[in-house]
Write a protein that holds these residues in place. Sequence first.
Motif, PDB file in Angstrom:
ATOM      1  N   ARG A  71      -0.189  -3.676  -1.334  1.00  0.00           N
ATOM      2  CA  ARG A  71       0.851  -4.217  -2.220  1.00  0.00           C
ATOM      3  C   ARG A  71       2.027  -3.260  -2.371  1.00  0.00           C
ATOM      4  O   ARG A  71       3.076  -3.636  -2.867  1.00  0.00           O
ATOM      5  N   VAL A  72       1.852  -2.019  -1.942  1.00  0.00           N
ATOM      6  CA  VAL A  72       2.869  -0.984  -2.097  1.00  0.00           C
ATOM      7  C   VAL A  72       3.582  -0.767  -0.769  1.00  0.00           C
ATOM      8  O   VAL A  72       2.946  -0.640   0.273  1.00  0.00           O
ATOM      9  N   ASN A 129       3.894  -0.945   4.810  1.00  0.00           N
ATOM     10  CA  ASN A 129       2.818  -1.056   3.826  1.00  0.00           C
ATOM     11  C   ASN A 129       2.060   0.250   3.721  1.00  0.00           C
ATOM     12  O   ASN A 129       1.806   0.912   4.730  1.00  0.00           O
ATOM     13  N   SER A 130       1.682   0.580   2.519  1.00  0.00           N
ATOM     14  CA  SER A 130       0.846   1.746   2.285  1.00  0.00           C
ATOM     15  C   SER A 130      -0.538   1.484   2.862  1.00  0.00           C
ATOM     16  O   SER A 130      -1.079   0.381   2.724  1.00  0.00           O
ATOM     17  N   GLU A 160      -3.088   2.851   1.706  1.00  0.00           N
ATOM     18  CA  GLU A 160      -4.001   2.921   0.560  1.00  0.00           C
ATOM     19  C   GLU A 160      -3.955   1.659  -0.298  1.00  0.00           C
ATOM     20  O   GLU A 160      -4.947   1.303  -0.929  1.00  0.00           O
ATOM     21  N   ASP A 161      -2.784   0.994  -0.336  1.00  0.00           N
ATOM     22  CA  ASP A 161      -2.617  -0.200  -1.165  1.00  0.00           C
ATOM     23  C   ASP A 161      -1.577  -1.095  -0.495  1.00  0.00           C
ATOM     24  O   ASP A 161      -0.388  -0.791  -0.507  1.00  0.00           O
TER      25      ASP A 161
END
Length: 162
Positions: free
Chosen positions: A93-94, A87-88, A90-91
Amino acid sequence: MQTNKTFKNERLTYRLNIVAQQAISANDEIFLKETGCRIRDLRVLRLIDDTPGTTFAEIAKITGFDRSLTSRIIQNLIGSALIERENSSEDARVFLLSTTEKGKQIRQVARRLSDRLEVILTDPLSAQELRALNDILTRLGSWVTSEDYWQALSKETESNFE
């Protein structure tokens, strides 16, 4: 000039596509046997290995594959332990994709195989013709990805539909 029955159409884009598709089709089973991956899977693996931390969206855009195909390829590469995702920060979901050691090894096997198969593909060409072909393809590739090309297409479309 030689008459060639290979092509049913004289258009350049058609001929380039036929050459590429025939070579890919002829080589795909060889890559599968030697690496466990098909050519398009290896393209994605190479892109991820070249840009660790890349995302699904970036891979889909670069390859031009539709999203469902891109997703299947990535899932297969993950399932084969050739790439991993995290997982990123920063986000959430990415997912950021990177190559595993096994993936790096498979890429190297595929590279050596690709080099050998490309020699066979280009056998009818002299060294000078091969250099010229590579130069021409580089120039065409730069052109079709340039803003000038897209502007020229836009002007052509506008003038033909007015």
